[in-house]
Design an enzyme around this catalytic site. Structure first.
Site, PDB file in Angstrom:
ATOM      1  CG  HIS A   1      -2.022  -1.202   1.317  1.00 49.28           C
ATOM      2  ND1 HIS A   1      -2.894  -1.286   0.381  1.00 49.28           N
ATOM      3  CD2 HIS A   1      -1.868  -2.089   2.366  1.00 49.28           C
ATOM      4  CE1 HIS A   1      -3.555  -2.401   0.847  1.00 49.28           C
ATOM      5  NE2 HIS A   1      -3.071  -2.813   1.990  1.00 49.28           N
TER       6      HIS A   1
HETATM    7  O1  RIB Z   1      -5.472   0.424   4.012  1.00 56.72           O
HETATM    8  C1  RIB Z   1      -3.915   0.292   4.216  1.00 56.72           C
HETATM    9  C2  RIB Z   1      -3.287   1.597   4.897  1.00 56.72           C
HETATM   10  O2  RIB Z   1      -3.654   1.650   6.249  1.00 56.72           O
HETATM   11  C3  RIB Z   1      -1.768   1.632   4.759  1.00 56.72           C
HETATM   12  O3  RIB Z   1      -1.352   3.063   5.010  1.00 56.72           O
HETATM   13  C4  RIB Z   1      -1.449   0.817   6.081  1.00 56.72           C
HETATM   14  O4  RIB Z   1      -0.236   1.318   6.897  1.00 56.72           O
HETATM   15  C5  RIB Z   1      -2.451   1.443   7.093  1.00 56.72           C
HETATM   16  O5  RIB Z   1      -2.153   2.571   7.642  1.00 56.72           O
END
Ligand code: RIB
Ligand code: CA
Length: 311
Positions: A238
């Protein structure tokens, strides 16, 4: 040299994103600021310091932001990142502490001092950013670009069927940012869930014997093996993709859309709403934002592996 500030909630993927930003050599990382999200603000801040010590970059200031979402309790994600937030890896803490100046004043000072130069990458709940925007609205015309990892446009959420974690954790702050005329690029689950880092990718990191590669290997192995990622055959990168977009926007294809978020319905809380016209639930939106809807996932993962494992 381009300049970046990273605001996040390390967290395994935040830690990998910060390492990617540093090792890419593409950015002068001006600061790392922390926000409560995956783990408490205290843990996130200590983890940021651990990552900067690991990469030999303790010259980069770390500043803690706001300890809880706007008007809500914090629902953390240790079930994803482990109790210490870094997948049980044991990185030593540096002797230095985070800066006495808070994240909000540090970000405002740096952006206003270098107008048009700083890219702000936000990969946690948008609590800090909303406060900053309310405290100093001129941020909008002085930040070079604001890139956020968050939201789910045409795919299900990852914390409820409707909502992605960063937006869900603090929907009121997200609404302030999404409705604004800030120069925003949104990196939602629609693209990050396609950057699945597999066990075969992990083998390419295993062979490299540097402290950074060994940390990345251990953290990614933990991240791959949590139940919801095992079913995927790997773990989504992500936050590294959000940094990847800052480095090279050709990794993704974007569409200009109005974006808002649900804050008043318990079932769809945190759901991101998009549209080509600012009508209905989008009529309060000041401007369209660039929303990433396609990604060259394998080319990005190749870039990620090559950068993380470089000397
Ligand atoms: O949904 C994924 C996000 O939420 C990423 O940034 C993870 O690190 C959490 O912060
Ligand atoms: Ca994050």
């Amino acid at each position: 040299m381009k300049r970046m500030i990273y605001d996040g909630d390390p967290g395994i993927d935040d830690a990998l994103a910060i390492i990617l930003a540093i090792k890419s050599g593409e950015f002068d990382l001006e600061a790392v600021t922390t926000v409560a999200g995956n783990v408490s603000l205290e843990k996130a801040t200590k983890n940021a310091l651990r990552i900067l010590r690991l990469t030999g970059r303790l010259n980069i200031p770390v500043a803690a932001g706001i300890p809880s979402p706007f008007g809500r309790g914090l629902e953390r994600a240790e079930y994803v990142h482990g109790d210490n937030g870094l997948g049980g890896t044991s990185l030593p803490l540096p002797g230095v502490e985070d800066k006495c100046i808070g994240a909000l004043d540090l970000i405002i000072a740096k952006i206003m001092k270098k107008p048009g130069e700083i890219t702000l990458v936000a990969c946690g709940p948008l609590t800090n950013l909303a406060e900053i925007y309310m405290k100093e609205p001129r941020i909008g015309e002085n930040v070079r670009e604001l890139i956020i990892m968050g939201g789910a446009v045409q795919v299900p959420g990852n914390v409820t069927p409707h909502a992605e974690f960063n937006i869900y954790t603090d929907p009121e702050s997200a609404q302030i940012i999404l409705r604004s005329d800030l120069p925003l690029t949104i990196v939602p689950l629609d693209v990050t869930m396609k950057t699945i880092f597999t066990v075969y990718d992990l083998e390419q990191i295993y062979e490299v014997r540097t402290p950074v590669a060994e940390f990345a290997y251990n953290a990614l192995r933990y991240y791959q093996n949590i139940p919801k990622h095992k079913k995927l055959g790997g773990c989504p990168l992500h936050d590294p993709l959000a940094v990847g977009v800052a480095i090279d926007e050709s990794f993704v294809k974007t569409k200009e859309l109005y974006v808002n978020v649900v804050t008043d319905n318990i079932i769809t809380l945190g759901k991101t709403l998009v549209g080509e016209k600012n009508t209905g639930e989008l009529e309060v939106c000041a401007s369209k934002h660039k929303v990433c809807l396609e990604v060259d996932a394998r080319r990005f993962i190749r870039f990620f592996i090559d950068t993380i494992t470089a000397d």
